[in-house]
Design a protein around this motif. Structure first.
Motif, short mmCIF file in Angstrom:
data_model
loop_
_atom_site.label_atom_id
_atom_site.label_comp_id
_atom_site.label_asym_id
_atom_site.label_seq_id
_atom_site.Cartn_x
_atom_site.Cartn_y
_atom_site.Cartn_z
N SER A 47 42.61 -17.71 21.25
CA SER A 47 43.78 -17.01 20.72
C SER A 47 43.56 -15.51 20.59
O SER A 47 44.52 -14.74 20.50
N HIS A 48 42.28 -15.06 20.56
CA HIS A 48 41.99 -13.64 20.41
C HIS A 48 41.14 -13.10 21.57
O HIS A 48 40.59 -12.01 21.46
N ALA A 185 46.19 -18.63 12.66
CA ALA A 185 46.53 -17.31 13.19
C ALA A 185 47.84 -17.41 13.96
O ALA A 185 48.17 -18.44 14.56
N ARG A 186 48.61 -16.34 13.98
CA ARG A 186 49.88 -16.34 14.71
C ARG A 186 49.66 -16.62 16.20
O ARG A 186 50.48 -17.27 16.85
N GLY A 187 48.52 -16.14 16.71
CA GLY A 187 48.22 -16.39 18.11
C GLY A 187 48.14 -17.87 18.45
O GLY A 187 48.43 -18.28 19.58
N GLU A 188 47.74 -18.70 17.48
CA GLU A 188 47.68 -20.14 17.74
C GLU A 188 49.08 -20.70 17.99
O GLU A 188 49.28 -21.54 18.88
N GLY A 196 54.17 -25.31 25.62
CA GLY A 196 55.30 -26.20 25.46
C GLY A 196 55.04 -27.35 24.52
O GLY A 196 55.63 -28.42 24.63
N LYS A 197 54.17 -27.12 23.52
CA LYS A 197 53.80 -28.18 22.57
C LYS A 197 54.40 -27.90 21.20
O LYS A 197 54.66 -26.75 20.83
N GLN A 198 54.57 -28.96 20.41
CA GLN A 198 55.00 -28.84 19.02
C GLN A 198 53.80 -28.48 18.14
O GLN A 198 52.68 -28.91 18.40
N ILE A 199 54.03 -27.69 17.11
CA ILE A 199 52.97 -27.35 16.17
C ILE A 199 52.88 -28.43 15.09
O ILE A 199 53.85 -29.15 14.85
N PRO A 200 51.75 -28.56 14.44
CA PRO A 200 51.63 -29.55 13.35
C PRO A 200 52.55 -29.21 12.17
O PRO A 200 52.86 -28.03 11.93
N ALA A 222 59.02 -18.21 9.34
CA ALA A 222 57.87 -17.68 8.59
C ALA A 222 56.72 -18.67 8.64
O ALA A 222 56.93 -19.89 8.57
N MET A 223 55.52 -18.15 8.78
CA MET A 223 54.33 -18.96 8.68
C MET A 223 54.03 -19.20 7.20
O MET A 223 54.58 -18.54 6.32
N LEU A 224 53.15 -20.17 6.92
CA LEU A 224 52.78 -20.50 5.55
C LEU A 224 51.33 -20.12 5.28
O LEU A 224 50.51 -20.07 6.20
N THR A 225 51.01 -19.84 4.02
CA THR A 225 49.63 -19.55 3.65
C THR A 225 48.84 -20.85 3.52
O THR A 225 49.39 -21.90 3.21
N PHE A 226 47.55 -20.78 3.77
CA PHE A 226 46.71 -21.95 3.55
C PHE A 226 46.50 -22.13 2.05
O PHE A 226 46.49 -21.17 1.29
N GLY A 227 46.36 -23.36 1.61
CA GLY A 227 46.04 -23.62 0.22
C GLY A 227 47.12 -23.22 -0.76
O GLY A 227 46.83 -22.99 -1.95
N GLY A 228 48.36 -23.10 -0.30
CA GLY A 228 49.45 -22.79 -1.22
C GLY A 228 49.27 -21.48 -1.96
O GLY A 228 49.07 -20.43 -1.36
N TYR A 229 49.29 -21.54 -3.29
CA TYR A 229 49.21 -20.33 -4.10
C TYR A 229 47.87 -19.62 -3.97
O TYR A 229 47.79 -18.39 -4.11
#
Length: 337
Positions: A47-48, A185-188, A196-200, A222-229
């Motif tokens: 991805s990088h 990462a956004r690149g993923e 052409g795949k679905q993300i988890p 929007a992407m989400l943060t890992f581990g919530g808060y």
């Protein structure tokens, strides 16, 4: 399965330099970028790696980076060096400031390099490993554009805001981690879109704030943060330390480069170097060896260390060359004409 092609490291280096220089980057920037993406591709961090050259070219065409900028190195304080990237790429700025950073860390025990006004796209682990190869502990962090919703929120505000750490190990590869404070990462997500795949589930939400497995909707939402808060708090810390603390902007105050050339993709990066020799004096070697007990116990449970797979991939690439999708290779070749 997509068709792949294998290149020698030398051929991959030539390809990268040709892509960058054909699209306006001067030699200094092209070489600094190539050193980074080739290092990452060698370790199979796709991805990088060479994939990022496409973004480098697009950003240059959209006026989002000064491809001839000469960074200004500023001796700010006994433990601080600053580099004004002058809207150039952050990688050349890091290389130009690294020598002073290392020298200051060895003199004072702990030093910081602040890079300002930079276009940043790259993995951070090559930078912290450049410090651990000098016997220093390295920490790096940077905000990115507002792609990530804070925990409990529904709209992009935070960046993917990566943080990296590298600990030098006697007679062994360093203990290194580098991760976004978003789930991935956004690149993923971009790579999932290309494939052409679905993300988890749990990676992102769409523009209406609803969970999505569509990479297209994720990139528009929007992407989400890992581990919530917890991830959200860590991401906020990175915004503050690599933004206002070093006199730079917050992630949501930047915008990616665009065809209208109205983007503002420039922001800051903070790199911290710590010298075990200064902290510990003549006992440094003994305490660094003591740290090995922790790594041995992790491995002893059947767990792996961060970057362990990457180091194995590195050995394979050094022997056999690097492999990338043929479609990507063809895109890169097209950028040299």
């Amino acid at each position: 399965m997509s068709e792949e092609i294998t290149l020698s490291l030398k051929d991959a280096e030539s390809l990268s330099l040709n892509v960058l220089q054909h699209n306006g980057y001067n030699q200094a920037h092209a070489e600094a970028i190539t050193r980074n993406v080739l290092t990452v591709q060698r370790d199979e961090c796709h991805s990088h790696g060479l994939y990022r050259l496409i973004g480098c070219v697009q950003t240059a065409l959209n006026g989002g980076v000064d491809t001839h900028a000469v960074p200004e190195v500023i001796d700010q304080a006994p433990s601080v060096v600053k580099v004004n990237a002058r809207q150039g790429n952050s990688l050349l700025a890091f290389e130009m400031g690294k020598e002073q950073l290392v020298e200051k860390a060895r003199q004072t025990g702990l030093a910081a390099l602040a890079i300002n006004n930079a276009f940043h796209f790259s993995a951070l682990w090559p930078e912290v490993e450049a410090l651990s190869s000098e016997g220093l502990i390295g920490i790096a962090m940077t905000p990115s554009h507002a792609f990530v919703a804070p925990a409990g929120g529904t709209k992009p505000l935070l960046g993917t805001n990566p943080i990296a750490f590298s600990w030098p190990r006697p007679g062994s590869a360093p203990y290194t981690f580098d991760f976004a404070t978003s789930v991935v990462a956004r690149g993923e997500i971009e790579l999932y879109k290309r494939a052409g795949k679905q993300i988890p589930t749990g990676w992102a939400i769409d523009a209406q704030g609803e969970a999505t497995t569509s990479p297209v909707d994720a990139l528009a939402g929007a992407m989400l943060t890992f581990g919530g808060y917890k991830g959200s708090a860590l991401s906020t810390m990175i915004e503050l330390l690599a933004g206002p603390l070093i006199g730079d902007v917050l992630g949501h105050e930047t915008q990616p480069a665009n065809e209208q050339k109205t983007g503002k993709p420039f922001h800051g990066e903070l790199i911290i170097a710590i010298s075990p020799d200064v902290f510990l004096g003549q006992d440094a070697a003994r305490h660094l060896q003591h740290a090995e007990v922790l790594f041995e116990n992790i491995l002893g449970q059947g767990a792996r260390l961060p970057s362990q797979r990457r180091f194995e991939a590195r050995e394979n690439s050094l022997r056999n060359g690097i492999t990338l999708p043929k479609a990507l290779y063809n895109e890169l070749i097209a950028l040299t004409h």
